[in-house]
Write an enzyme that holds these catalytic residues in place. Structure first.
Site, mmCIF file in Angstrom:
data_model
loop_
_atom_site.group_PDB
_atom_site.id
_atom_site.type_symbol
_atom_site.label_atom_id
_atom_site.label_comp_id
_atom_site.label_asym_id
_atom_site.label_seq_id
_atom_site.Cartn_x
_atom_site.Cartn_y
_atom_site.Cartn_z
ATOM 1 N N ARG A 32 36.925 25.093 44.353
ATOM 2 C CA ARG A 32 36.893 26.425 44.982
ATOM 3 C C ARG A 32 37.906 26.560 46.105
ATOM 4 O O ARG A 32 38.074 27.628 46.674
ATOM 5 C CB ARG A 32 35.508 26.680 45.573
ATOM 6 C CG ARG A 32 34.406 26.673 44.573
ATOM 7 C CD ARG A 32 34.496 27.876 43.693
ATOM 8 N NE ARG A 32 33.294 28.026 42.908
ATOM 9 C CZ ARG A 32 33.190 28.885 41.909
ATOM 10 N NH1 ARG A 32 34.191 29.650 41.593
ATOM 11 N NH2 ARG A 32 32.084 28.967 41.230
ATOM 12 N N HIS A 66 65.981 43.317 25.109
ATOM 13 C CA HIS A 66 66.019 44.458 26.039
ATOM 14 C C HIS A 66 66.138 43.997 27.496
ATOM 15 O O HIS A 66 65.826 44.761 28.399
ATOM 16 C CB HIS A 66 64.781 45.331 25.852
ATOM 17 C CG HIS A 66 64.711 45.953 24.485
ATOM 18 N ND1 HIS A 66 65.565 46.946 24.080
ATOM 19 C CD2 HIS A 66 63.912 45.673 23.426
ATOM 20 C CE1 HIS A 66 65.294 47.280 22.827
ATOM 21 N NE2 HIS A 66 64.293 46.513 22.404
ATOM 22 N N CYS A 125 36.824 29.093 48.366
ATOM 23 C CA CYS A 125 36.110 28.330 49.387
ATOM 24 C C CYS A 125 34.738 27.961 48.848
ATOM 25 O O CYS A 125 34.171 28.687 48.041
ATOM 26 C CB CYS A 125 35.916 29.073 50.700
ATOM 27 S SG CYS A 125 37.431 29.632 51.463
ATOM 28 N N GLU A 180 49.425 34.082 28.160
ATOM 29 C CA GLU A 180 48.521 33.032 28.615
ATOM 30 C C GLU A 180 49.253 31.689 28.709
ATOM 31 O O GLU A 180 49.062 30.933 29.659
ATOM 32 C CB GLU A 180 47.306 32.953 27.672
ATOM 33 C CG GLU A 180 46.300 31.868 27.977
ATOM 34 C CD GLU A 180 45.673 31.952 29.361
ATOM 35 O OE1 GLU A 180 45.856 32.948 30.082
ATOM 36 O OE2 GLU A 180 44.988 30.976 29.733
ATOM 37 N N LYS A 220 49.552 29.566 32.195
ATOM 38 C CA LYS A 220 49.099 28.169 32.332
ATOM 39 C C LYS A 220 50.221 27.320 32.912
ATOM 40 O O LYS A 220 49.995 26.515 33.815
ATOM 41 C CB LYS A 220 48.675 27.568 30.977
ATOM 42 C CG LYS A 220 47.380 28.052 30.393
ATOM 43 C CD LYS A 220 46.135 27.529 31.072
ATOM 44 C CE LYS A 220 45.682 28.456 32.164
ATOM 45 N NZ LYS A 220 44.838 29.562 31.849
ATOM 46 N N GLU A 272 50.884 28.044 36.629
ATOM 47 C CA GLU A 272 49.818 27.549 37.497
ATOM 48 C C GLU A 272 49.887 26.042 37.706
ATOM 49 O O GLU A 272 49.641 25.542 38.798
ATOM 50 C CB GLU A 272 48.450 27.831 36.854
ATOM 51 C CG GLU A 272 48.003 29.254 36.907
ATOM 52 C CD GLU A 272 46.627 29.395 36.261
ATOM 53 O OE1 GLU A 272 45.694 29.763 36.962
ATOM 54 O OE2 GLU A 272 46.501 29.129 35.043
ATOM 55 N N LYS A 322 39.439 28.186 42.198
ATOM 56 C CA LYS A 322 38.631 28.795 41.149
ATOM 57 C C LYS A 322 37.798 29.922 41.747
ATOM 58 O O LYS A 322 37.285 29.787 42.849
ATOM 59 C CB LYS A 322 37.707 27.709 40.581
ATOM 60 C CG LYS A 322 37.064 28.063 39.273
ATOM 61 C CD LYS A 322 37.871 27.547 38.121
ATOM 62 C CE LYS A 322 37.234 27.869 36.797
ATOM 63 N NZ LYS A 322 38.293 28.017 35.783
ATOM 64 N N ASN A 353 32.620 32.152 53.691
ATOM 65 C CA ASN A 353 33.533 32.581 52.618
ATOM 66 C C ASN A 353 33.694 34.087 52.740
ATOM 67 O O ASN A 353 32.711 34.786 52.973
ATOM 68 C CB ASN A 353 32.951 32.292 51.236
ATOM 69 C CG ASN A 353 32.921 30.826 50.915
ATOM 70 O OD1 ASN A 353 33.469 30.018 51.659
ATOM 71 N ND2 ASN A 353 32.277 30.484 49.811
ATOM 72 N N GLY A 354 34.906 34.577 52.514
ATOM 73 C CA GLY A 354 35.139 36.020 52.586
ATOM 74 C C GLY A 354 36.068 36.354 53.742
ATOM 75 O O GLY A 354 36.736 35.464 54.292
ATOM 76 N N TRP A 394 39.905 27.546 51.267
ATOM 77 C CA TRP A 394 41.114 28.158 50.691
ATOM 78 C C TRP A 394 41.530 29.190 51.726
ATOM 79 O O TRP A 394 40.859 30.200 51.913
ATOM 80 C CB TRP A 394 40.773 28.807 49.350
ATOM 81 C CG TRP A 394 41.944 29.375 48.621
ATOM 82 C CD1 TRP A 394 42.744 28.712 47.727
ATOM 83 C CD2 TRP A 394 42.456 30.713 48.697
ATOM 84 N NE1 TRP A 394 43.721 29.561 47.253
ATOM 85 C CE2 TRP A 394 43.566 30.798 47.830
ATOM 86 C CE3 TRP A 394 42.094 31.849 49.410
ATOM 87 C CZ2 TRP A 394 44.304 31.955 47.648
ATOM 88 C CZ3 TRP A 394 42.833 33.022 49.239
ATOM 89 C CH2 TRP A 394 43.927 33.057 48.367
HETATM 90 C C1 F6R Z 1 43.908 31.218 35.237
HETATM 91 C C2 F6R Z 1 42.642 31.581 35.833
HETATM 92 C C3 F6R Z 1 42.544 32.894 36.545
HETATM 93 C C4 F6R Z 1 41.199 33.553 36.214
HETATM 94 C C5 F6R Z 1 41.020 34.850 37.022
HETATM 95 C C6 F6R Z 1 39.721 35.534 36.655
HETATM 96 O O1 F6R Z 1 43.862 29.966 34.642
HETATM 97 O O2 F6R Z 1 41.702 30.851 35.777
HETATM 98 O O3 F6R Z 1 43.607 33.732 36.224
HETATM 99 O O4 F6R Z 1 41.159 33.818 34.849
HETATM 100 O O5 F6R Z 1 41.026 34.557 38.380
HETATM 101 O O6 F6R Z 1 38.631 34.694 36.869
HETATM 102 P P1 F6R Z 1 37.208 35.022 36.251
HETATM 103 O O7 F6R Z 1 37.337 34.896 34.768
HETATM 104 O O8 F6R Z 1 36.298 34.001 36.836
HETATM 105 O O9 F6R Z 1 36.874 36.414 36.651
#
Ligand code: F6R
Length: 612
Positions: free
Chosen positions: A27, A508, A2, A485, A489, A492, A607, A100-101, A74
């Site tokens: 966000r 396995h 958010c 990773e 990606k 997501e 994010k 937020n929260g 969000w």
């Molecule tokens: C994936 C991604 C998330 C962040 C995770 C930690 O692409 O961006 O998995 O890596 O939420 O975020 P930070 O690094 O901001 O603590």
């Protein structure tokens, strides 16, 4: 998660709020809304969907107030709907709040207020706080605005970053914070508050970060910060190191692609000024450890979430290989509640791009509570984690707007590789080996540029596979975190089933997934164990599975045993993971685009995860 924005000054608030919301959209993007105070009335506008829906509606919203608040959501409590979007107005519309929260005790508060004849119009926890503020106002009408909000917050359990507007307080916004970031941007005759520097950077560079348990009253020309328990707070001003251009697309169609291409610069910035003069090691001004302390560390513990956790896992492989120090890694969300035994000589690192992830912050506090020194690796200067750690390393990767982390990941890998060199040289790594390692690191931006040249080739490969539903990413040793990773990606951005697996684990269990509808992506960029990987590829081919290989070795007839090959430069083991992950970033990006998704706003994600 958010985004919050607020403005009080002399200009029309609407446009500033919309501009801020656009910058905060990464966000959260379920719905957005704003409220302005116009001629003593709180006027609000909300829309489900992206901020552009709100912007369109705002063309017919004829209110010229010079004070207002906005929010991009969000969802946590309640479905995505206009009714649940913020701002929430108190019953009777005396107050508007963005939040937020999570207010954990909102049900008893709501029950209490229903008993006082308050009507509720949404399913959110936030509306309970809006009405609680109104309740305190109605109870003691001569209280100041800050006192009304303060009294209300003393009854609240949970987490919050809030901004509140009151119809009888014509030039004042109240903000408060507990575990959810907020900062005040100091302008000339105007002040802007936001949950994130990206919304403020174009108006002012001078900011004040609110700490947990603080509440502030903001006017156009002044502001004052106190604690919830009325203690005065010494104001500490910070200078934002953001450029407005950081949050522009610079001609790219998406932030994600722009940030993939920004990796050479991000890596260069992570290394700038951090090599020792003899060229055989690294140094970090932010690590407050004397030489002897560095030598006496017996164990390292890294805690992080998501992509940053994958960086830590890679850090384990690098540090154990080159520095021979045992490294533990933990998901921050697990560590914070696990009561893990920590040795006295264990140095803890928390790694977080945003510096605001609540689970990582929880792990940080837990490790500190146990008396261990905690260092941070973060990208956002002045973030909560940066301020709460005992020292640390800034990534200087520039603002990362793409929800799927790319340049922050390779910048974290660069720093972890530099730490492996630093610790290695403090132990048994000789001068010449250190020099070779440092030389490889310095060459990294150039080598990354070479890999970026593969973009179009990878797009064509993605075209062949984008309709498939199962993807396995396979890597051994230090390529296992890269496999994880690559899978994250793709999940997501393209919403397909993807798994990262240590290559030899395939037989396995996961091999049961292999069929014509499954693609296996082998990361075969280490000379060691290559023959074994070739055998694993044959096992997949024998079962009709599609195979894509990422390699730097031309001794093997890859074209005979795979469907597609991506060739990357052969480099030093300390930087190999960085070179190997970039094709996977492109792969996820192009598959997401080909499937028609908005890669900068992947569904259900946002994010910076500031809720548990
Ligand atoms: C994936 C991604 C998330 C962040 C995770 C930690 O692409 O961006 O998995 O890596 O939420 O975020 P930070 O690094 O901001 O603590």
């Amino acid at each position: 998660m958010c985004g919050i924005i607020g403005y009080v000054g002399r200009k029309q608030a609407n446009n500033i709020l919309i501009d801020g919301l656009k910058r905060l959209e990464y966000r959260g993007y379920d719905s957005a809304g704003l409220a302005v105070l116009d001629d003593g009335t709180i006027c609000s506008l909300k829309r489900v969907g992206k901020v552009r829906e709100l912007e369109k509606a705002q063309e017919h919203f004829q209110h010229n107030g010079t004070i207002g608040i906005g929010h991009t959501r969000w969802a946590t409590h309640g479905i995505v709907s206009e009714g649940n979007a913020h701002p929430h107005l108190s019953d009777g519309s005396h107050f508007a709040i963005v939040h937020n929260g999570i207010i954990e005790n909102y049900l008893p508060i709501k029950t209490f207020l229903l008993g006082k004849n308050y009507t509720f119009y949404s399913d959110t926890d936030t509306e309970a706080l809006a009405n609680l503020i109104d309740y305190h106002y109605q109870k003691e009408k001569n209280l100041s605005f800050v006192e009304i909000v303060r009294k209300s917050l003393l009854h609240v359990e949970g987490t919050y970053g809030i901004a509140v507007l009151g119809k009888m307080f014509k030039e004042e916004i109240i903000v408060a914070r507990k575990s959810s970031p907020l900062l005040i941007g100091i302008g000339d005759g105007e002040n802007i508050i936001a949950s994130d520097a990206s919304a403020i950077a174009r108006y002012t560079k001078q900011v004040v970060y609110l700490n947990d348990g603080e509440i502030a009253s903001i006017h156009p020309d002044t502001f004052s910060v106190t604690t919830l328990y009325e203690g005065l707070v010494d104001t500490v001003y910070h200078e934002l190191d953001w450029e407005i251009s950081d949050v522009d697309f610079k001609g790219y169609p998406h932030y994600m692609l722009k940030e993939i291409f920004e990796q050479p610069a991000a890596i260069e910035n992570a290394m700038r000024g951090r090599f020792t003069q003899d060229g055989s090691s690294t140094k970090f001004g932010g690590l407050p450890l004397a030489s002897q302390e560095l030598c006496s560390i017996e164990r390292l513990l890294f805690c992080a979430c998501g992509t940053a956790y994958h960086a830590c896992l890679e850090g384990k492989y690098l540090i154990e290989r080159y520095a021979r120090i045992p490294v533990d890694i933990e998901h921050a969300s697990e560590f914070r509640y696990r009561n893990a035994p920590l040795g006295r000589n264990t140095l803890v690192f928390v790694v977080s791009q945003s510096g605001e992830t609540i689970d990582t912050l929880g792990a940080l506090y837990e490790a500190k509570r146990k008396g261990n020194l905690v260092m941070g690796i973060t990208n956002v200067v002045g973030s909560t984690i940066a301020r709460a750690t005992d020292g640390g390393i800034y990534q200087h990767a520039g603002c990362e707007m793409g929800v799927a982390s790319t340049k922050a990941f390779t910048s974290q890998l660069t720093i972890l590789s530099m730490l492996a060199l630093l610790f290695g040289r403090r132990r048994d790594m000789d001068y010449a080996t250190g020099q070779q390692y440092a030389h490889a690191l310095r060459s990294l931006p150039e080598r990354v540029e070479e890999v970026l040249g593969l973009s179009e080739e990878i797009r064509l490969i993605a075209e062949r596979y984008y309709r498939m539903e199962h993807f396995l990413f396979l890597g051994r040793q230090g390529m296992y975190p890269i496999a994880l990773e690559g899978a994250l990606k793709l999940k997501e951005i393209a919403y397909v089933h993807a798994e990262g697996i240590p290559t030899a684990e395939l037989k396995h269990g996961p091999i049961a997934l292999i069929s014509e509808g499954a693609v296996s992506i082998f990361i075969a960029t280490q000379k060691e164990l290559l023959e074994k990987t070739v055998s694993n590829i044959q096992e997949v081919r024998a079962r009709g599975g599609k195979v894509v290989v990422i390699t730097n070795d031309n001794r093997i007839e890859w074209k005979v045993i795979s469907d597609d090959v991506i060739v990357v430069p052969e480099v030093h083991g300390g930087i190999n993971p960085i070179i190997s992950v970039i094709p996977l970033q492109f792969f996820a990006y192009y598959i997401g685009i080909l499937r028609g998704y908005d890669v900068d706003r992947p569904r259900n994600l946002a994010k910076s995860v500031t809720v548990e």
